[in-house]
Design a protein around this motif. Structure first.
Motif, PDB file in Angstrom:
ATOM      1  N   VAL A  85     -17.363  -8.410   3.872  1.00  0.00           N
ATOM      2  CA  VAL A  85     -17.407  -6.953   3.969  1.00  0.00           C
ATOM      3  C   VAL A  85     -16.575  -6.453   5.142  1.00  0.00           C
ATOM      4  O   VAL A  85     -16.024  -5.350   5.105  1.00  0.00           O
ATOM      5  CB  VAL A  85     -18.864  -6.455   4.091  1.00  0.00           C
ATOM      6  N   HIS A  86     -16.455  -7.270   6.199  1.00  0.00           N
ATOM      7  CA  HIS A  86     -15.651  -6.845   7.342  1.00  0.00           C
ATOM      8  C   HIS A  86     -14.174  -6.752   6.969  1.00  0.00           C
ATOM      9  O   HIS A  86     -13.489  -5.791   7.342  1.00  0.00           O
ATOM     10  CB  HIS A  86     -15.828  -7.826   8.503  1.00  0.00           C
ATOM     11  N   ARG A  87     -13.697  -7.744   6.252  1.00  0.00           N
ATOM     12  CA  ARG A  87     -12.295  -7.697   5.816  1.00  0.00           C
ATOM     13  C   ARG A  87     -12.079  -6.542   4.853  1.00  0.00           C
ATOM     14  O   ARG A  87     -11.031  -5.883   4.882  1.00  0.00           O
ATOM     15  CB  ARG A  87     -11.911  -9.026   5.159  1.00  0.00           C
ATOM     16  N   ALA A  88     -13.066  -6.270   4.006  1.00  0.00           N
ATOM     17  CA  ALA A  88     -12.946  -5.145   3.085  1.00  0.00           C
ATOM     18  C   ALA A  88     -12.820  -3.832   3.847  1.00  0.00           C
ATOM     19  O   ALA A  88     -12.005  -2.968   3.501  1.00  0.00           O
ATOM     20  CB  ALA A  88     -14.163  -5.101   2.152  1.00  0.00           C
ATOM     21  N   MET A  89     -13.611  -3.649   4.907  1.00  0.00           N
ATOM     22  CA  MET A  89     -13.502  -2.439   5.712  1.00  0.00           C
ATOM     23  C   MET A  89     -12.141  -2.364   6.398  1.00  0.00           C
ATOM     24  O   MET A  89     -11.547  -1.288   6.510  1.00  0.00           O
ATOM     25  CB  MET A  89     -14.630  -2.392   6.741  1.00  0.00           C
ATOM     26  N   GLU A  90     -11.639  -3.498   6.854  1.00  0.00           N
ATOM     27  CA  GLU A  90     -10.320  -3.524   7.493  1.00  0.00           C
ATOM     28  C   GLU A  90      -9.231  -3.084   6.517  1.00  0.00           C
ATOM     29  O   GLU A  90      -8.362  -2.275   6.847  1.00  0.00           O
ATOM     30  CB  GLU A  90     -10.011  -4.931   8.014  1.00  0.00           C
ATOM     31  N   VAL A  91      -9.265  -3.638   5.305  1.00  0.00           N
ATOM     32  CA  VAL A  91      -8.246  -3.293   4.316  1.00  0.00           C
ATOM     33  C   VAL A  91      -8.305  -1.805   3.991  1.00  0.00           C
ATOM     34  O   VAL A  91      -7.270  -1.131   3.869  1.00  0.00           O
ATOM     35  CB  VAL A  91      -8.421  -4.138   3.039  1.00  0.00           C
ATOM     36  N   THR A  92      -9.521  -1.271   3.861  1.00  0.00           N
ATOM     37  CA  THR A  92      -9.665   0.153   3.555  1.00  0.00           C
ATOM     38  C   THR A  92      -9.093   1.010   4.678  1.00  0.00           C
ATOM     39  O   THR A  92      -8.409   2.012   4.428  1.00  0.00           O
ATOM     40  CB  THR A  92     -11.151   0.492   3.337  1.00  0.00           C
ATOM     41  N   GLU A  93      -9.341   0.631   5.916  1.00  0.00           N
ATOM     42  CA  GLU A  93      -8.763   1.350   7.052  1.00  0.00           C
ATOM     43  C   GLU A  93      -7.244   1.247   7.052  1.00  0.00           C
ATOM     44  O   GLU A  93      -6.529   2.235   7.280  1.00  0.00           O
ATOM     45  CB  GLU A  93      -9.303   0.782   8.363  1.00  0.00           C
ATOM     46  N   GLU A  94      -6.743   0.033   6.822  1.00  0.00           N
ATOM     47  CA  GLU A  94      -5.299  -0.186   6.862  1.00  0.00           C
ATOM     48  C   GLU A  94      -4.595   0.586   5.756  1.00  0.00           C
ATOM     49  O   GLU A  94      -3.504   1.140   5.965  1.00  0.00           O
ATOM     50  CB  GLU A  94      -4.997  -1.685   6.729  1.00  0.00           C
ATOM     51  N   THR A  95      -5.185   0.631   4.562  1.00  0.00           N
ATOM     52  CA  THR A  95      -4.568   1.355   3.448  1.00  0.00           C
ATOM     53  C   THR A  95      -4.390   2.829   3.783  1.00  0.00           C
ATOM     54  O   THR A  95      -3.379   3.451   3.444  1.00  0.00           O
ATOM     55  CB  THR A  95      -5.429   1.199   2.179  1.00  0.00           C
ATOM     56  N   ARG A  96      -5.371   3.395   4.448  1.00  0.00           N
ATOM     57  CA  ARG A  96      -5.258   4.797   4.863  1.00  0.00           C
ATOM     58  C   ARG A  96      -4.073   4.992   5.818  1.00  0.00           C
ATOM     59  O   ARG A  96      -3.307   5.951   5.694  1.00  0.00           O
ATOM     60  CB  ARG A  96      -6.556   5.214   5.536  1.00  0.00           C
ATOM     61  N   ILE A  97      -3.916   4.071   6.793  1.00  0.00           N
ATOM     62  CA  ILE A  97      -2.803   4.185   7.752  1.00  0.00           C
ATOM     63  C   ILE A  97      -1.469   4.038   7.034  1.00  0.00           C
ATOM     64  O   ILE A  97      -0.511   4.787   7.304  1.00  0.00           O
ATOM     65  CB  ILE A  97      -2.936   3.127   8.849  1.00  0.00           C
TER      66      ILE A  97
END
Length: 922
Positions: free
Chosen positions: A554-566
């Motif tokens: 779930v941590h990597r999933a949150m990271e990817v979601t944040e990165e996609t926004r950037i």
């Protein structure tokens, strides 16, 4: 020859010297020879043949050496620009440069600067033997000057210890007692022959004295084996003291002075061990009473314990004045270490038995312990006062009786037996739970001001890691300014970030330019780089379309979601379609007020623009669905007539669309799986097909797109607070995502700073369930004290808001304690901290659920007595009643252990309150 004069030709200090006039004439007549000598020297240096340098330097006169020095400096600059793949050649040349430059410098300051150059002092270049050889023709004063200049530079002195030692010994200079020189000396001493090496070294007395005064003790001295072993420095130095090599009085003085200055325990270990082996005599102990008292109050525990023993001997001998004894007692009783407190109360009892005249000064200080948070310490202090009360006058007795009001309810009857009618009758006021005020919402400031102010904020954030809200505000400001004038923003970025690592790519051919962002956007930097064309278009495209693998944690999933926004911002910024960010929070928790989001969507609709998909998705996850204005905002959003408005209206009217279930695998053998608790946690999101239709694919994992498996997670010690801002309106879901990180801090050895998101979670919104209770339970049992303190704060905030399920937290704590996942002493520390704020009822509710399983266990858990003591204190103060399963069995046991004593206390407190309630019933 004076200091700084040119070196004379010849070996040694006097060989080959000629009158100055003859020397200069020879130099003029042999100019060609000198030129060839310089060429030969430079060839040897360029070839890295350092061993030939001393011989090639000998025939060179002052002018030739000056010319050689000019070329050596040029070569040194050239070597600095060599590529890393020439590192072996670089090391050889620098070694030769080091020796040759030392022989060509005439001034002591310049020579020391050359010899201390960090580029020349690499791990393969320092050569004290060769360098010392080329410096032996200088005067002793010159060599001593260079030695002391080098010794004054801490890192240089350690690396150049051999050279400095040679210069000192050859010149007869005083020993340079500096931190760096001592570090080099300690490193050179042979452990296998430690005592013999120290005994044979004439510099030992000076350097040992400096080592004892250093703020950071050298590693060799701080950790040198067991006491009495051949490698134990304190044992070796104690032997030298007995032999007279080291002065005993000076050694004692240095050790005491170092302990008195304080510091980390690691840096005091050496001085304390040596002082224990070379103890002060009776006169020295008496002379240092003030020092011992200072240590008992402020020093680390081992040092305070040593000082306490020194003062105990004086007190029992009658050599400690009453005022000093009272001051010592006050300092010790203010500490938290129970071992020291118990020892001090025992000492007071023994000392007053020998000298009752001290009671008037000492007993009022002992009475301060009546307010200690540990019931056992209160009881011990009361016994000491009771035993020696007859030795004080009536006025002092009244003061002690007044102090008895600080005692807990359990000791009220004992205090009345001691002081009689002098004890004031406590008013029986109704108990009132003291909880912190409900935190007021913190609103983010408006958009960034001028472009210059924005650039300044971005530069500050580049130098230090700012908070999540600072980042959000700056990102929104960048988008707004770029929408107005992209070229102007790009010009400011070029000017402000010209020295950024991602800006200059000229060192690489165009087709081989390094991709600085292949591992992620690095926060704001990918957006800045995209404005000035420093990011490959294919990298931006890959970033905004990257998937969340089903097997990701779930941590990597949150990271990817944040990165996609950037990456989406980097793609759209300044292109005319992104006037502002919908997802910028309005509150410090990451939440967005519904009416504010409607206003942002209205700006898009008025401009005829469609929101960016990922930006809108983030905004929907952050919008405060439980806000009182949510219904009104839904109507206004629907009235916009846009697709985004309709989505917001539907989202605000939905009820908890995201759900996660937390399960645990059966327990495995802890010895075979270090992170055993972490690997047992399974978080599974409920499948929501409609959610996947409405949100971009980067959010699909929230609706059942991940496998419930955390074994591949590597984020044990990475829990940034910004993760809590992703789901500020879904606390239960967020808590489920934080569980594995919290678990790593419970049964792990190194994880810390993982409970930061708990504060935002407690102040957020959304439903509360098992995951929130679990994450609080994990936080209360974290290894790090600061992590536990943040968990206590979060627990009290939830209690103040009326949202805490204290009984569920207690049941989860019982489970963690029963299967040995959590250490009882950590929970006791957290519970005591929470209770001390006045939340006795809340803490009792938690402990009343956690304790039965532990009390009913066949073998009592170590530390259970401490938990029972806290529970008893809570019951006595909040007036709780009822039964506690398994308590009577331990209360009826024989013995005086803490478990038995506190079981009886808790049982009596519960029954006393029950009996009072029965007696007061009609």
């Amino acid at each position: 020859m004076t200091v700084g004069s040119a070196p004379r030709v010849g070996r040694g200090d006097g060989a080959g010297k000629q009158p100055m006039g003859v020397e200069m004439t020879t130099a003029v007549l042999s100019g060609t020879s000198d030129a060839s000598g310089v060429d030969a020297l430079m060839k040897a240096v360029r070839a890295g043949r350092a061993g030939e340098v001393p011989v090639l330097l000998e025939p060179l006169d002052a002018s030739a050496r000056a010319e050689a020095l000019r070329q050596l400096k040029a070569l040194r600059s050239e070597v600095r620009s060599w590529d890393w793949n020439r590192w072996e050649e670089t090391a050889r040349v620098r070694r030769a440069l080091y020796v040759a430059g030392a022989g060509c410098h005439t001034g002591a300051a310049a020579a020391a600067s050359w010899l201390g150059g960090r580029d020349l002092l690499s791990w393969r270049t320092e050569d004290g033997v060769l360098t010392l050889r080329v410096l032996l023709d200088r005067t002793p004063v010159w060599r001593a000057d260079v030695a002391h200049r080098l010794a004054a530079k801490p890192t240089v002195a350690e690396a150049c210890y051999g050279l400095i030692r040679g210069l000192v010994e050859s010149s007869g200079a005083t020993v340079p007692a500096t931190d760096g020189y001592v570090l080099g000396w300690a490193r050179q001493i042979t452990d296998s022959r430690l005592l013999e090496s120290l005994r044979a070294d004439p510099q030992t007395p000076v350097l040992v004295a400096h080592a004892l005064a250093m703020q950071e003790t050298p590693d060799q001295l701080a950790s040198s084996g067991k006491s009495g072993s051949a490698t134990h420095w304190p044992t070796a130095l104690a032997a030298l003291v007995s032999e007279g090599v080291l002065d005993r009085a000076e050694t004692v003085d240095l050790c005491v002075s170092r302990l008195l200055r304080g510091g980390r325990q690691r840096n005091l270990r050496f001085s304390l061990a040596l002082l224990q082996l070379v103890p002060p005599n009776a006169e020295e102990r008496r002379e240092r009473i003030a020092d011992w008292i200072g240590m008992t109050a402020d020093a680390v525990s081992p040092v305070a314990g040593y000082a306490q023993k020194a003062l105990s001997g004086l007190a029992l001998e009658g050599a400690l004045p009453g005022g000093a004894f009272a001051e010592m007692t006050a300092g010790v009783l203010f500490r938290t270490e129970k071992k020291l407190l118990r020892a001090q109360l025992s000492l007071v009892n023994r000392a007053l038995a020998k000298n009752p005249a001290l009671a008037a000064e000492v007993l009022p200080v002992v009475a301060d312990a009546f307010g200690h948070d540990d019931s056992e310490i209160q009881e011990r202090a009361l016994r000491v006062v009771a035993r020696h009360l007859k030795s004080v006058d009536e006025e002092t007795s009244r003061g002690l009786a007044e102090a008895a009001s600080l005692l807990g309810p359990a000791h009220r009857s004992a205090a009345e037996a001691v002081f009689g009618s002098l004890v004031a009758t406590a008013d029986q006021l109704p108990y009132e739970e003291l909880l912190p005020p409900v935190p007021e919402p913190e609103f983010l400031p408006g958009p960034e001001g001028s472009l210059e102010e924005l650039m300044e904020d971005l530069l500050v954030q580049q130098r230090r890691s700012g908070g999540a809200m600072e980042f959000e505000r700056a990102l929104d400001g960048l988008v707004r300014h770029a929408h107005q004038d992209r070229d102007k923003v790009a010009a400011h970025v070029r000017e402000s970030f010209a020295d950024a690592y991602w800006y200059d790519t000229s060192a690489f051919p165009h087709h081989l330019r390094y991709d600085y962002f292949r591992h992620g956007p690095r926060g704001m930097e990918a957006v800045l780089a995209s404005l000035v064309g420093k990011v490959k278009p294919e990298r931006i495209e890959a970033g905004r379309n990257q998937p969340v693998p089903p097997q990701a944690c779930v941590h990597r999933a949150m990271e990817v979601t944040e990165e996609t926004r950037i990456w989406e911002v980097a793609h759209l910024i300044g292109g005319g379609t992104l006037p502002l960010l919908l997802s910028t929070p309005t509150r410090h928790t990451g939440g967005i007020d519904p009416l504010v989001l409607v206003g942002r969507l209205r700006e898009y609709a008025d401009a005829g623009l469609e929101p960016a998909p990922v930006d809108l998705g983030h905004a929907l996850l952050r919008v405060r669905r439980q806000d009182p204005s949510a219904a009104q905002a839904a109507e206004q959003a629907e009235a916009l007539g846009s697709g985004a408005g309709a989505r917001l209206a539907a989202w605000l009217r939905s009820e908890n669309p995201l759900v996660a279930t937390v399960r645990f695998r059966p327990r495995a053998d802890k010895g075979s799986d270090r992170w055993w608790l972490v690997n047992r946690i399974l978080v599974e999101m409920a499948k929501r097909p409609e959610f996947k239709k409405e949100f971009p694919k980067t959010f699909h994992w929230l609706a059942g797109g991940l496998l419930p498996n955390a074994r591949g997670c590597y984020h044990w010690e990475q829990v940034p607070e910004r993760w809590a801002t992703l789901l500020p309106a879904d606390r239960e879901l967020l808590a489920a995502f934080l569980l594995s990180s919290m678990a790593s801090a419970v049964d792990g050895d190194t994880a810390r700073d993982v409970t930061g998101p708990l504060t935002l979670l407690a102040e957020g919104e959304g439903q509360m369930g098992r995951a929130v209770a679990l994450v609080l339970a994990f936080g209360l049992g974290c290894r790090d004290a600061d992590d536990r303190l943040r968990a206590v704060d979060a627990l009290l905030v939830l209690a103040a808001r009326g949202e805490l399920d204290a009984r569920q937290v207690g049941r989860d704590l019982a489970w963690l304690l029963a299967e040995r996942s959590m250490k009882p002493n950590r929970l006791a520390d957290a519970a005591r901290t929470a209770a001390a704020t006045g939340a006795y009822g809340t803490v009792w509710t938690i402990l009343s659920e956690a304790l039965p399983a532990l009390l009913e266990a066949e073998k009592p858990m170590r530390g259970l007595g401490e938990l029972l003591a806290i529970a008893a204190d809570c019951v006595e103060r909040c007036g709780a009643t009822g039964e506690l399963s398994g308590l009577e069995r331990h209360a009826s046991a024989r013995g005086t252990s803490q478990l038995v004593t506190q079981s009886k206390r808790l049982l009596n407190a519960l029954r006393q309150k029950t009996d009072q309630g029965t007696a007061e019933s009609p």
